[in-house]
Design a protein around this motif. Structure first.
Motif, PDB file in Angstrom:
ATOM      1  N   LEU A  98       0.823  -1.209   0.000  1.00  0.00           N
ATOM      2  CA  LEU A  98       0.000   0.000   0.000  1.00  0.00           C
ATOM      3  C   LEU A  98       0.859   1.263   0.000  1.00  0.00           C
ATOM      4  O   LEU A  98       0.513   2.257  -0.649  1.00  0.00           O
ATOM      5  CB  LEU A  98      -0.930  -0.005   1.216  1.00  0.00           C
ATOM      6  N   VAL A  99       1.984   1.226   0.720  1.00  0.00           N
ATOM      7  CA  VAL A  99       2.889   2.378   0.712  1.00  0.00           C
ATOM      8  C   VAL A  99       3.441   2.593  -0.704  1.00  0.00           C
ATOM      9  O   VAL A  99       3.513   3.720  -1.202  1.00  0.00           O
ATOM     10  CB  VAL A  99       4.036   2.181   1.717  1.00  0.00           C
ATOM     11  N   GLY A 100       3.818   1.500  -1.353  1.00  0.00           N
ATOM     12  CA  GLY A 100       4.289   1.607  -2.728  1.00  0.00           C
ATOM     13  C   GLY A 100       3.211   2.127  -3.658  1.00  0.00           C
ATOM     14  O   GLY A 100       3.484   2.925  -4.569  1.00  0.00           O
ATOM     15  N   ALA A 101       1.963   1.706  -3.426  1.00  0.00           N
ATOM     16  CA  ALA A 101       0.846   2.177  -4.251  1.00  0.00           C
ATOM     17  C   ALA A 101       0.622   3.669  -4.059  1.00  0.00           C
ATOM     18  O   ALA A 101       0.368   4.405  -5.027  1.00  0.00           O
ATOM     19  CB  ALA A 101      -0.424   1.404  -3.900  1.00  0.00           C
ATOM     20  N   LEU A 102       0.712   4.140  -2.825  1.00  0.00           N
ATOM     21  CA  LEU A 102       0.538   5.571  -2.555  1.00  0.00           C
ATOM     22  C   LEU A 102       1.620   6.394  -3.243  1.00  0.00           C
ATOM     23  O   LEU A 102       1.338   7.445  -3.835  1.00  0.00           O
ATOM     24  CB  LEU A 102       0.553   5.826  -1.048  1.00  0.00           C
ATOM     25  N   ALA A 103       2.859   5.902  -3.173  1.00  0.00           N
ATOM     26  CA  ALA A 103       3.967   6.623  -3.803  1.00  0.00           C
ATOM     27  C   ALA A 103       3.810   6.645  -5.323  1.00  0.00           C
ATOM     28  O   ALA A 103       3.976   7.691  -5.973  1.00  0.00           O
ATOM     29  CB  ALA A 103       5.303   5.975  -3.421  1.00  0.00           C
ATOM     30  N   LEU A 104       3.479   5.494  -5.897  1.00  0.00           N
ATOM     31  CA  LEU A 104       3.280   5.426  -7.345  1.00  0.00           C
ATOM     32  C   LEU A 104       2.115   6.303  -7.773  1.00  0.00           C
ATOM     33  O   LEU A 104       2.177   6.981  -8.806  1.00  0.00           O
ATOM     34  CB  LEU A 104       3.032   3.980  -7.767  1.00  0.00           C
ATOM     35  N   GLY A 105       1.056   6.309  -6.962  1.00  0.00           N
ATOM     36  CA  GLY A 105      -0.098   7.135  -7.284  1.00  0.00           C
ATOM     37  C   GLY A 105       0.234   8.612  -7.290  1.00  0.00           C
ATOM     38  O   GLY A 105      -0.245   9.364  -8.153  1.00  0.00           O
ATOM     39  N   ILE A 124      -3.617  19.614 -11.760  1.00  0.00           N
ATOM     40  CA  ILE A 124      -2.427  18.853 -11.369  1.00  0.00           C
ATOM     41  C   ILE A 124      -2.503  18.499  -9.892  1.00  0.00           C
ATOM     42  O   ILE A 124      -2.255  17.354  -9.485  1.00  0.00           O
ATOM     43  CB  ILE A 124      -1.143  19.655 -11.672  1.00  0.00           C
ATOM     44  N   LEU A 125      -2.836  19.480  -9.067  1.00  0.00           N
ATOM     45  CA  LEU A 125      -2.960  19.238  -7.641  1.00  0.00           C
ATOM     46  C   LEU A 125      -4.050  18.207  -7.353  1.00  0.00           C
ATOM     47  O   LEU A 125      -3.852  17.292  -6.537  1.00  0.00           O
ATOM     48  CB  LEU A 125      -3.279  20.551  -6.915  1.00  0.00           C
ATOM     49  N   GLY A 126      -5.184  18.354  -8.023  1.00  0.00           N
ATOM     50  CA  GLY A 126      -6.277  17.408  -7.808  1.00  0.00           C
ATOM     51  C   GLY A 126      -5.882  15.975  -8.111  1.00  0.00           C
ATOM     52  O   GLY A 126      -6.197  15.049  -7.360  1.00  0.00           O
ATOM     53  N   ASN A 127      -5.166  15.763  -9.214  1.00  0.00           N
ATOM     54  CA  ASN A 127      -4.731  14.416  -9.579  1.00  0.00           C
ATOM     55  C   ASN A 127      -3.648  13.893  -8.650  1.00  0.00           C
ATOM     56  O   ASN A 127      -3.609  12.698  -8.344  1.00  0.00           O
ATOM     57  CB  ASN A 127      -4.235  14.397 -11.024  1.00  0.00           C
ATOM     58  N   THR A 128      -2.755  14.778  -8.204  1.00  0.00           N
ATOM     59  CA  THR A 128      -1.705  14.367  -7.279  1.00  0.00           C
ATOM     60  C   THR A 128      -2.298  13.881  -5.965  1.00  0.00           C
ATOM     61  O   THR A 128      -1.765  12.952  -5.332  1.00  0.00           O
ATOM     62  CB  THR A 128      -0.740  15.531  -7.015  1.00  0.00           C
ATOM     63  N   LEU A 129      -3.397  14.479  -5.547  1.00  0.00           N
ATOM     64  CA  LEU A 129      -4.066  14.062  -4.318  1.00  0.00           C
ATOM     65  C   LEU A 129      -4.993  12.870  -4.538  1.00  0.00           C
ATOM     66  O   LEU A 129      -5.191  12.058  -3.628  1.00  0.00           O
ATOM     67  CB  LEU A 129      -4.878  15.232  -3.740  1.00  0.00           C
ATOM     68  N   THR A 138      -6.479   6.145  -4.949  1.00  0.00           N
ATOM     69  CA  THR A 138      -7.001   5.332  -6.050  1.00  0.00           C
ATOM     70  C   THR A 138      -6.077   4.157  -6.337  1.00  0.00           C
ATOM     71  O   THR A 138      -6.531   3.016  -6.514  1.00  0.00           O
ATOM     72  CB  THR A 138      -7.154   6.199  -7.320  1.00  0.00           C
ATOM     73  N   MET A 139      -4.783   4.423  -6.371  1.00  0.00           N
ATOM     74  CA  MET A 139      -3.815   3.351  -6.593  1.00  0.00           C
ATOM     75  C   MET A 139      -3.809   2.347  -5.450  1.00  0.00           C
ATOM     76  O   MET A 139      -3.593   1.144  -5.667  1.00  0.00           O
ATOM     77  CB  MET A 139      -2.410   3.931  -6.778  1.00  0.00           C
ATOM     78  N   ALA A 140      -4.036   2.818  -4.231  1.00  0.00           N
ATOM     79  CA  ALA A 140      -4.101   1.896  -3.096  1.00  0.00           C
ATOM     80  C   ALA A 140      -5.250   0.908  -3.279  1.00  0.00           C
ATOM     81  O   ALA A 140      -5.098  -0.295  -3.027  1.00  0.00           O
ATOM     82  CB  ALA A 140      -4.261   2.682  -1.797  1.00  0.00           C
ATOM     83  N   VAL A 141      -6.398   1.399  -3.739  1.00  0.00           N
ATOM     84  CA  VAL A 141      -7.533   0.519  -4.010  1.00  0.00           C
ATOM     85  C   VAL A 141      -7.195  -0.461  -5.127  1.00  0.00           C
ATOM     86  O   VAL A 141      -7.477  -1.664  -5.043  1.00  0.00           O
ATOM     87  CB  VAL A 141      -8.782   1.346  -4.385  1.00  0.00           C
ATOM     88  N   ILE A 142      -6.559   0.047  -6.192  1.00  0.00           N
ATOM     89  CA  ILE A 142      -6.210  -0.797  -7.329  1.00  0.00           C
ATOM     90  C   ILE A 142      -5.230  -1.898  -6.918  1.00  0.00           C
ATOM     91  O   ILE A 142      -5.399  -3.071  -7.272  1.00  0.00           O
ATOM     92  CB  ILE A 142      -5.617   0.059  -8.463  1.00  0.00           C
ATOM     93  N   PHE A 143      -4.199  -1.529  -6.163  1.00  0.00           N
ATOM     94  CA  PHE A 143      -3.196  -2.514  -5.760  1.00  0.00           C
ATOM     95  C   PHE A 143      -3.799  -3.533  -4.798  1.00  0.00           C
ATOM     96  O   PHE A 143      -3.437  -4.713  -4.826  1.00  0.00           O
ATOM     97  CB  PHE A 143      -2.002  -1.810  -5.119  1.00  0.00           C
ATOM     98  N   LEU A 144      -4.699  -3.070  -3.931  1.00  0.00           N
ATOM     99  CA  LEU A 144      -5.350  -3.998  -3.017  1.00  0.00           C
ATOM    100  C   LEU A 144      -6.154  -5.036  -3.804  1.00  0.00           C
ATOM    101  O   LEU A 144      -6.116  -6.230  -3.499  1.00  0.00           O
ATOM    102  CB  LEU A 144      -6.266  -3.235  -2.061  1.00  0.00           C
ATOM    103  N   GLY A 145      -6.873  -4.563  -4.827  1.00  0.00           N
ATOM    104  CA  GLY A 145      -7.624  -5.497  -5.657  1.00  0.00           C
ATOM    105  C   GLY A 145      -6.729  -6.391  -6.491  1.00  0.00           C
ATOM    106  O   GLY A 145      -7.010  -7.582  -6.671  1.00  0.00           O
ATOM    107  N   ALA A 146      -5.614  -5.823  -6.982  1.00  0.00           N
ATOM    108  CA  ALA A 146      -4.729  -6.592  -7.865  1.00  0.00           C
ATOM    109  C   ALA A 146      -3.953  -7.668  -7.123  1.00  0.00           C
ATOM    110  O   ALA A 146      -3.580  -8.689  -7.713  1.00  0.00           O
ATOM    111  CB  ALA A 146      -3.762  -5.648  -8.575  1.00  0.00           C
ATOM    112  N   THR A 147      -3.670  -7.445  -5.838  1.00  0.00           N
ATOM    113  CA  THR A 147      -2.871  -8.414  -5.078  1.00  0.00           C
ATOM    114  C   THR A 147      -3.729  -9.435  -4.342  1.00  0.00           C
ATOM    115  O   THR A 147      -3.183 -10.343  -3.711  1.00  0.00           O
ATOM    116  CB  THR A 147      -1.987  -7.677  -4.063  1.00  0.00           C
ATOM    117  N   THR A 148      -5.045  -9.299  -4.421  1.00  0.00           N
ATOM    118  CA  THR A 148      -5.922 -10.228  -3.711  1.00  0.00           C
ATOM    119  C   THR A 148      -6.012 -11.603  -4.370  1.00  0.00           C
ATOM    120  O   THR A 148      -5.923 -12.625  -3.675  1.00  0.00           O
ATOM    121  CB  THR A 148      -7.337  -9.622  -3.569  1.00  0.00           C
ATOM    122  N   PRO A 149      -6.174 -11.700  -5.695  1.00  0.00           N
ATOM    123  CA  PRO A 149      -6.347 -13.025  -6.298  1.00  0.00           C
ATOM    124  C   PRO A 149      -5.095 -13.894  -6.186  1.00  0.00           C
ATOM    125  O   PRO A 149      -3.970 -13.403  -6.329  1.00  0.00           O
ATOM    126  CB  PRO A 149      -6.662 -12.708  -7.766  1.00  0.00           C
TER     127      PRO A 149
END
Length: 202
Positions: free
Chosen positions: A98-105, A131-136, A141-152
């Motif tokens: 999740l930390v990696g997902a936050l950084a990548l996001g 730019i600010l909106g997307n950075t935040l 969003t990436m944390a949710v994606i990585f959580l879903g991607a690492t579950t299966p």
């Protein structure tokens, strides 16, 4: 996200038990294709929604920039996990993922926001707000994606993985829309050339 999940599953099937150079190339192409579908969907739907508020927006430019940055970025981020051999070793801790997902996001959000802001120049007053909106927005969003991607697990069936990808996409898209939506009224609602031409004196 459904396409990305399907691409990940197909690439695993392609790699099989004895991956080699040619097979890796095919699997990589499948992963990149899945990422481009995701980026194209994001760009197309965002352009459609923004055109309602910003008629002067170049929808094709927005679509192209988003598909390239988001699609290729997600595909490249997915490559190590998809193409890495499964040696049966322990999975990385969820917190580290999740930390990696936050950084990548944060990085991808800033890059995507900057690329999209170039399309917004001359259309809105303060494109830098996007730019600010997307950075935040992209770190959670990436944390949710990585959580879903690492579950299966590798034993999950293709329909199960695709279904989880769809649910993950719905949740991630909602998070992205809610956060970036907060930056629409102040920064994207007023075209740059529609500022008052006169100043009222008291």
């Amino acid at each position: 996200m459904t396409a990305s999940a399907l691409a990940a599953k197909v690439s695993q099937r392609v790699l099989g038990e004895d991956p080699h150079g040619g097979v890796f190339a095919v699997a990589l192409a499948v992963v990149v294709a899945g990422g481009l579908v995701e980026g194209a969907a994001l760009g197309g739907l965002q352009a459609r929604g923004l055109r309602r508020r910003l008629p002067r927006l170049n929808a094709w430019a927005w679509f192209g920039v988003t598909a390239a940055v988001a699609g290729v970025g997600w595909a490249l981020a997915s490559v190590p996990g998809v193409l890495a051999p499964d040696d049966g070793g322990p999975e990385p801790p969820l917190l580290l993922v999740l930390v990696g997902a936050l950084a990548l996001g944060a990085v991808m959000g800033a890059l995507l926001g900057a690329a999209q802001a170039m399309v917004l120049r001359g259309v809105v007053r303060r494109p830098s707000r996007w730019i600010l909106g997307n950075t935040l927005a992209w770190p959670p969003t990436m944390a949710v994606i990585f959580l879903g991607a690492t579950t299966p697990e590798s034993t999950w069936s293709t329909p199960a993985v695709v279904a989880l990808g769809a649910v993950t996409g719905l949740v991630a898209g909602t998070v992205l829309g809610v956060v970036t939506g907060r930056y629409l009224p102040g920064g994207l609602s007023a075209p740059a050339d529609e500022a008052p031409a006169t100043v009222t004196r008291r």
